[in-house]
Write a protein that holds these residues in place. Sequence first.
Motif, short mmCIF file in Angstrom:
data_model
loop_
_atom_site.label_atom_id
_atom_site.label_comp_id
_atom_site.label_asym_id
_atom_site.label_seq_id
_atom_site.Cartn_x
_atom_site.Cartn_y
_atom_site.Cartn_z
N MET A 108 0.85 -1.19 0.00
CA MET A 108 0.00 0.00 0.00
C MET A 108 0.88 1.24 0.00
SD MET A 108 -3.03 -1.15 2.59
CE MET A 108 -1.94 -2.09 3.65
N SER A 109 0.93 1.90 -1.11
CA SER A 109 1.86 3.01 -1.27
C SER A 109 1.30 4.30 -0.72
CB SER A 109 2.19 3.19 -2.76
OG SER A 109 2.93 4.37 -2.96
N PRO A 110 2.13 5.11 -0.04
CA PRO A 110 1.66 6.39 0.46
C PRO A 110 1.63 7.47 -0.60
CG PRO A 110 3.89 6.03 1.15
CD PRO A 110 3.46 4.79 0.45
N GLU A 111 1.54 7.11 -1.88
CA GLU A 111 1.35 8.07 -2.94
C GLU A 111 -0.06 7.87 -3.48
OE1 GLU A 111 4.40 7.10 -5.66
OE2 GLU A 111 6.02 7.94 -4.46
N THR A 112 -0.73 8.98 -3.81
CA THR A 112 -2.11 8.87 -4.26
C THR A 112 -2.19 7.97 -5.49
OG1 THR A 112 -1.82 10.91 -5.53
CG2 THR A 112 -2.80 11.09 -3.33
N ALA A 113 -3.25 7.16 -5.55
CA ALA A 113 -3.43 6.22 -6.65
C ALA A 113 -4.91 6.11 -6.97
CB ALA A 113 -2.86 4.86 -6.27
N PRO A 114 -5.27 5.87 -8.24
CA PRO A 114 -6.68 5.63 -8.59
C PRO A 114 -7.22 4.47 -7.78
CG PRO A 114 -5.33 5.89 -10.56
CD PRO A 114 -4.38 5.77 -9.41
N PRO A 115 -8.48 4.51 -7.38
CA PRO A 115 -9.04 3.45 -6.52
C PRO A 115 -8.89 2.05 -7.09
CG PRO A 115 -10.53 5.32 -6.61
CD PRO A 115 -9.46 5.59 -7.61
N GLN A 116 -9.18 1.88 -8.39
CA GLN A 116 -9.08 0.54 -8.98
C GLN A 116 -7.65 0.00 -8.88
OE1 GLN A 116 -10.62 3.15 -10.40
NE2 GLN A 116 -12.33 2.52 -11.72
N ILE A 129 4.08 11.26 3.33
CA ILE A 129 4.53 10.76 4.63
C ILE A 129 5.41 9.52 4.51
CG2 ILE A 129 2.52 11.71 5.81
CD1 ILE A 129 1.42 8.85 5.91
N ARG A 130 5.88 9.23 3.31
CA ARG A 130 6.74 8.05 3.14
C ARG A 130 7.94 8.10 4.08
NH1 ARG A 130 7.73 4.18 -0.65
NH2 ARG A 130 6.32 5.12 -2.18
N SER A 131 8.59 9.24 4.15
CA SER A 131 9.79 9.35 5.00
C SER A 131 9.43 9.17 6.47
CB SER A 131 10.47 10.71 4.79
OG SER A 131 9.59 11.77 5.12
N ALA A 132 8.25 9.69 6.89
CA ALA A 132 7.83 9.53 8.28
C ALA A 132 7.56 8.06 8.59
CB ALA A 132 6.58 10.37 8.55
N TRP A 133 6.95 7.34 7.64
CA TRP A 133 6.70 5.91 7.84
C TRP A 133 8.01 5.15 7.97
CZ3 TRP A 133 2.16 3.68 4.48
CH2 TRP A 133 0.96 4.29 4.88
N ILE A 185 6.82 15.21 13.24
CA ILE A 185 6.20 14.70 12.02
C ILE A 185 5.36 13.49 12.36
CG2 ILE A 185 6.60 13.70 9.74
CD1 ILE A 185 9.20 15.27 9.61
N SER A 186 4.10 13.50 11.95
CA SER A 186 3.17 12.42 12.28
C SER A 186 3.16 11.38 11.16
CB SER A 186 1.76 12.97 12.48
OG SER A 186 0.82 11.92 12.60
N THR A 187 2.96 10.12 11.55
CA THR A 187 2.78 9.07 10.56
C THR A 187 1.35 9.03 10.04
OG1 THR A 187 2.39 7.51 12.35
CG2 THR A 187 4.62 7.61 11.46
N GLY A 188 0.47 9.85 10.63
CA GLY A 188 -0.91 9.89 10.18
C GLY A 188 -1.66 8.61 10.51
N ILE A 189 -2.68 8.31 9.72
CA ILE A 189 -3.45 7.08 9.89
C ILE A 189 -2.60 5.92 9.39
CG2 ILE A 189 -5.52 5.82 9.21
CD1 ILE A 189 -6.89 8.51 8.78
N ALA A 190 -2.48 4.88 10.18
CA ALA A 190 -1.70 3.71 9.78
C ALA A 190 -2.45 2.91 8.73
CB ALA A 190 -1.38 2.85 10.99
N ASP A 191 -1.72 2.34 7.79
CA ASP A 191 -2.35 1.51 6.76
C ASP A 191 -2.70 0.12 7.27
OD1 ASP A 191 0.27 0.76 7.06
OD2 ASP A 191 0.72 0.60 4.92
N ALA A 192 -2.15 -0.26 8.43
CA ALA A 192 -2.44 -1.57 9.01
C ALA A 192 -2.37 -1.47 10.53
CB ALA A 192 -1.44 -2.60 8.51
N VAL A 193 -3.43 -1.95 11.19
CA VAL A 193 -3.52 -1.92 12.65
C VAL A 193 -4.01 -3.28 13.14
CG1 VAL A 193 -4.65 -0.87 14.64
CG2 VAL A 193 -4.02 0.55 12.69
#
Length: 468
Positions: A1-9, A217-221, A148-156
Motif C-alpha cells: 500500500m503506497s503512500p502516494e495517491t493512486a486511482p481506486p481501482q 509521509i513516506r519518510s515519516a513511515w 512529524i506524524s505518521t498519520g493514519i496507519a495503513d495496518a492496525v
Amino acid sequence: MSPETAPPQQAILQFLLSLQSPARILVAISGGSDSTGLLLLLDEAVKAAPHLKMSLCAATVDHALRAGSADEAREVAALCTSLGIPHTNMIWEGDKPKTGIMAAAREARYGLLATAAESFEADLIVTGHTFDDQRETLQMRGMRTEQISTGIADAVLFNRRFWILRPLLFSSRADIRAFLKERGVPWIDDPSNEDVTYERVRTRRKLSADAGAERNIRSAWEARLALSARGAEWLDRHFTLHGGLLGQVTPDGLRQDRAILDYALGRLTAVFGGQPFAPGRAHMAHILASATGSEPGRMTVGRVVFDLRRDGFYLGRESRGILPLVLQPGEAGVWDGRFYARNGSAASIEIQAPKDSGAQDTSRFIESITAQTRGGWIPVTSTGMRGCMQRLPKGAWKRAVASAPVLSAEGNLLSEESARMVELTPYFAPFDRFLTRFDFIFANRLSAVFATAPYARLPLRSIDGKTI
C-alpha cells in the motif's frame, strides 16, 4: 500500500496482489461513499480474478446514535444481498457515554467488527479510510505537535487478533465517488459529517479551501519503522525484566541515541503504568533528564516510579491508585491496564494489589499468581524469588511487589489448584488493543521479554511491492 495517491481501482488491485491467499475479507461498510466504494471495488476485482482465491463478507455497525441509522443499515444489507456478499448488522447496544462519544464509538465499532469477523471466519478486516481522512488527521495532529506524524496507519492489529487494513488510504474521496457515479450506485451522507462541533469537520472545511495542501509521509513511515527496529535492538541489549514487575535499563543503555531513548522509554512507561499512550513531550523531557542525569534519584511520571541507581535505571508501577477488579465465573477483563485475566473457576474472584506488602511475606504474593502464568515471567519458587531480591535494590523491588496482582476469593488467597483456573498474562496497554504496523517490531520484541505469545503477523506477502 503506497503512500502516494493512486486511482481506486489500481489501489485495490495492488492490495489484493499483496495479500496472502486464500483469504476471506470482512468489509466494514457504513453506507457512506468511502465504504460503499470499497465494497464495490473489491467485489469487481475479486470476481475478475478468481485465481487470487479471495472471498468477501461485510458488516455494518449501527451505533444507534441517531434516527434513521437502522434504515440505513437495511439499505446496506440490501446492497450486499444484490452482490451476493454475506452481510451482518451489528448494533451498539447499552447506555452511551455523555462525554468522549467519538472515542467510545470507535472502541465499540472495532469490537463489533471483530465479533463479526470471528462469526464469518474472516482472515482480516478492511475499512474505507481515504487520503482525505489522512490529510485531515495530519492537519489535526500538526496543530498539537511539531513532530512529524505518521498519520493514519495503513495496518492496525486489533486485540492481538485481527489486522485492520486500509487499501484506499491513498486514494481520494472524489475519485471513489466518481467510480460510484459511473456504476450508478448511490451512497448515504451522514449528517454528522457536517456538524462543526467535531474537530474533524472543521479541519475538513479548512482543507477544502486549500485543496493543494498535501504531505508525503513516506519518510515519516520509514523513520518510524526504523525507530521501532532500533528500539527492539535496544531492548535486547540494554533492558532486563525482573519478576515480571520491575524493569532495569543498563547504564550503557542510557547513553544511547536520544531518539531511541525517547521512543523506548516512552513506550515502556506506558506498559509499566498501564496507560494506552506514551507520556507527552513535557513529561518525556523530565524522564530523559532523570535517566541521563549524573546523580541518583527517584521521580514518578505516568503512574511509574523511575529510580536512577549506579547499576542502571529502574522502573515499576507506583503502588497508589490501583483499583481492584472482580470477575465472575467465565468473565474476563484487564486489571490496572497491566494484566489480562480470565476467570475459568466456578467462583467469583478479586484481583487487587497487596494490602500490606511490608508486613507480609512478599514471595507469597508472587507465588499466589505464578500457577496460572504459563509464560514463566515471574519466578515460581521461593528460592528464585530470594535470588531475585538479593540482586536488586530493596526499595525498588519492594515498590514493584506492592503493585503485583493478588488473586483471592472471599478474602482468601487462591489455592494453587484454584489459581490454575485463572488465566493471567501481561497486558501491554499501548499495543494490545490497537497496534500499528509501525510499532510491531518493538511490541513483538517486548512480548519476548515478558515471555508472552507473539503478535499475529500481517496477512500480507508484500508491502509497496516489496516482499515481506
